[in-house]
Write a protein that holds these residues in place. Sequence first.
Motif, PDB file in Angstrom:
ATOM      1  N   SER A 205       0.751  -1.121   0.135  1.00 59.68           N
ATOM      2  CA  SER A 205       0.122   0.033  -0.124  1.00 59.68           C
ATOM      3  C   SER A 205       1.046   1.253  -0.063  1.00 59.68           C
ATOM      4  O   SER A 205       2.084   1.169   0.580  1.00 59.68           O
ATOM      5  N   TRP A 206       0.432   2.472  -0.347  1.00 59.27           N
ATOM      6  CA  TRP A 206       1.199   3.657  -0.658  1.00 59.27           C
ATOM      7  C   TRP A 206       1.602   4.371   0.459  1.00 59.27           C
ATOM      8  O   TRP A 206       2.337   5.032   0.701  1.00 59.27           O
ATOM      9  N   ASP A 207       0.926   3.899   1.711  1.00 59.96           N
ATOM     10  CA  ASP A 207       1.154   4.322   2.856  1.00 59.96           C
ATOM     11  C   ASP A 207       2.083   3.432   3.608  1.00 59.96           C
ATOM     12  O   ASP A 207       2.589   3.597   4.987  1.00 59.96           O
ATOM     13  N   ASN A 208       2.550   2.301   3.122  1.00 61.74           N
ATOM     14  CA  ASN A 208       3.495   1.524   3.696  1.00 61.74           C
ATOM     15  C   ASN A 208       2.801   0.439   4.591  1.00 61.74           C
ATOM     16  O   ASN A 208       3.769  -0.286   5.382  1.00 61.74           O
ATOM     17  N   GLY A 209       1.702   0.570   5.083  1.00 60.73           N
ATOM     18  CA  GLY A 209       1.281  -0.015   6.247  1.00 60.73           C
ATOM     19  C   GLY A 209       0.800  -1.687   5.966  1.00 60.73           C
ATOM     20  O   GLY A 209       0.512  -2.361   6.690  1.00 60.73           O
ATOM     21  N   TYR A 210       0.354  -1.908   4.482  1.00 62.16           N
ATOM     22  CA  TYR A 210      -0.128  -3.210   4.052  1.00 62.16           C
ATOM     23  C   TYR A 210       0.723  -3.669   3.076  1.00 62.16           C
ATOM     24  O   TYR A 210       1.156  -3.035   2.050  1.00 62.16           O
ATOM     25  N   SER A 249      -1.070  -8.148  -8.954  1.00 58.00           N
ATOM     26  CA  SER A 249      -1.794  -7.469  -8.145  1.00 58.00           C
ATOM     27  C   SER A 249      -1.173  -6.072  -8.076  1.00 58.00           C
ATOM     28  O   SER A 249      -0.154  -5.708  -8.261  1.00 58.00           O
ATOM     29  N   ASP A 250      -2.107  -5.279  -7.387  1.00 61.06           N
ATOM     30  CA  ASP A 250      -1.732  -3.692  -7.166  1.00 61.06           C
ATOM     31  C   ASP A 250      -2.865  -3.181  -6.239  1.00 61.06           C
ATOM     32  O   ASP A 250      -4.003  -3.667  -6.272  1.00 61.06           O
ATOM     33  N   ILE A 251      -2.556  -2.264  -5.526  1.00 63.78           N
ATOM     34  CA  ILE A 251      -3.148  -1.540  -4.467  1.00 63.78           C
ATOM     35  C   ILE A 251      -3.511  -0.096  -4.823  1.00 63.78           C
ATOM     36  O   ILE A 251      -2.138   0.505  -5.351  1.00 63.78           O
ATOM     37  N   SER A 252      -4.758   0.538  -4.979  1.00 65.67           N
ATOM     38  CA  SER A 252      -4.872   1.757  -5.609  1.00 65.67           C
ATOM     39  C   SER A 252      -4.174   2.819  -4.694  1.00 65.67           C
ATOM     40  O   SER A 252      -4.088   2.541  -3.550  1.00 65.67           O
ATOM     41  N   PRO A 253      -3.678   3.848  -5.379  1.00 64.54           N
ATOM     42  CA  PRO A 253      -3.055   5.112  -4.317  1.00 64.54           C
ATOM     43  C   PRO A 253      -3.718   5.636  -3.395  1.00 64.54           C
ATOM     44  O   PRO A 253      -3.134   5.801  -2.237  1.00 64.54           O
ATOM     45  N   ASP A 254      -5.105   5.515  -3.181  1.00 66.66           N
ATOM     46  CA  ASP A 254      -5.896   5.893  -2.021  1.00 66.66           C
ATOM     47  C   ASP A 254      -5.971   4.744  -1.199  1.00 66.66           C
ATOM     48  O   ASP A 254      -6.771   5.007   0.104  1.00 66.66           O
ATOM     49  N   GLY A 255      -5.429   3.609  -1.712  1.00 70.33           N
ATOM     50  CA  GLY A 255      -6.024   2.443  -0.594  1.00 70.33           C
ATOM     51  C   GLY A 255      -7.218   1.863  -0.662  1.00 70.33           C
ATOM     52  O   GLY A 255      -7.431   0.965   0.388  1.00 70.33           O
ATOM     53  N   ARG A 256      -8.377   2.243  -1.420  1.00 67.81           N
ATOM     54  CA  ARG A 256      -9.589   1.668  -1.175  1.00 67.81           C
ATOM     55  C   ARG A 256      -9.644   0.510  -1.864  1.00 67.81           C
ATOM     56  O   ARG A 256     -10.494  -0.439  -1.793  1.00 67.81           O
ATOM     57  N   LEU A 257      -8.847   0.289  -3.055  1.00 69.11           N
ATOM     58  CA  LEU A 257      -9.031  -0.676  -4.091  1.00 69.11           C
ATOM     59  C   LEU A 257      -7.880  -1.673  -4.451  1.00 69.11           C
ATOM     60  O   LEU A 257      -6.739  -0.996  -4.148  1.00 69.11           O
ATOM     61  N   ALA A 258      -8.064  -2.765  -4.835  1.00 68.56           N
ATOM     62  CA  ALA A 258      -7.118  -3.717  -5.216  1.00 68.56           C
ATOM     63  C   ALA A 258      -7.373  -4.264  -6.433  1.00 68.56           C
ATOM     64  O   ALA A 258      -8.627  -4.389  -7.146  1.00 68.56           O
ATOM     65  N   LEU A 259      -6.204  -4.770  -7.262  1.00 67.87           N
ATOM     66  CA  LEU A 259      -6.415  -5.440  -8.507  1.00 67.87           C
ATOM     67  C   LEU A 259      -5.745  -6.625  -8.502  1.00 67.87           C
ATOM     68  O   LEU A 259      -4.813  -6.975  -7.654  1.00 67.87           O
ATOM     69  N   SER A 260      -6.419  -7.708  -9.282  1.00 67.53           N
ATOM     70  CA  SER A 260      -5.611  -8.928  -9.315  1.00 67.53           C
ATOM     71  C   SER A 260      -5.861  -9.541 -10.466  1.00 67.53           C
ATOM     72  O   SER A 260      -6.773  -9.406 -11.227  1.00 67.53           O
ATOM     73  N   GLY A 261      -4.789 -10.314 -11.145  1.00 69.20           N
ATOM     74  CA  GLY A 261      -4.959 -10.808 -12.513  1.00 69.20           C
ATOM     75  C   GLY A 261      -4.435 -12.542 -12.517  1.00 69.20           C
ATOM     76  O   GLY A 261      -3.602 -12.906 -11.432  1.00 69.20           O
TER      77      GLY A 261
END
Length: 320
Positions: A205-210, A249-261
């Motif tokens: 996550s962009w805040d380093n927490g997850y 995978s990826d986590i959105s910059p605002d931390g609300r959404l995630a992607l998976s392929g």
Amino acid sequence: MPAQSVRLPFTSPHTEAVWGVKWTATESVVSVSADGSIRQWSSDNGTPHPADVNKPPPHTLGLISLSVSPDGQRVLYNSLEGTTAMMDLSNGEIVGKFESYVRTGEGAEPSWSVSLNPKGETYASSGSSGNVTIHSSQPNNFGERLSTLTSGRTKFGMCCSHSPDGSRVALSSESGQIFIFDLETGSLGATYTSHAMAVRTMSWSWDNGYLLSGSDDKRLILHDVRAPTKAAGGAAATFTGHSSWVLSSDISPDGRLALSGSADKTIKVWDIAARAAVSTISETGEVWSLSWRPKPSEHGKGAGFVSGGEDGVVRWRRVL
């Protein structure tokens, strides 16, 4: 909350599968492929970026790992046999190259996955030893091995990834374990054992927490790494729904959404708080790489992401 994803009206093919893709802070997209090429695209129209005219010739083997600097100016990538290179994205020139498969000392091994430290002076690599090697990313000694972070296991290191603040690096293994190292002390801070099979993708996550991980066990697991301990082994959340391996995978910059392929030929968009998929997008092949747009749309529209996979096409999408 998104209910569907709309593909923007352009695509950009490689001749073989796209194994890595990143949307940069300068609004270009970089992709690497099994055809041995690295390409840069303009995100506004999907055409080759001006700097792409000077792109290096295709590598003799496929390019499998990709990492971009936070300012979008440099890209680090690695080939199947372990040739690691750094490219200046502004002009397409190679500024560093290292043949990691050349046995030059104790503990040397071919690199598989590489990750550029956001602080810019080093990069990390993983390989068959199950350890993380820290290398110089400076032009005068690019690739020089500086230190080794030992996991204590000998399982193949599938993926390594730096936290956005550059203070930690995560390593995943073919047996499903995840190790998090503190780069200041060089110590192992946490070991997670929540997957049952190989972990092929990790996203901070962009805040380093997850840390979000995806595995051959068909699951994504979200780990709370704000206060890691060596005894940690569980998950903050588990996401299920894919019918085959999770490859990206990826986590959105605002931390609300995630992607998976996945190898099941779908992309899923997840609402992290709800622990649920809010959109499933069918693709023509396995989805090997995903990347959110790193900043909001200039016109206040929905978030966007880019994908790459088995069919060799780079696709831009916006989430509604």
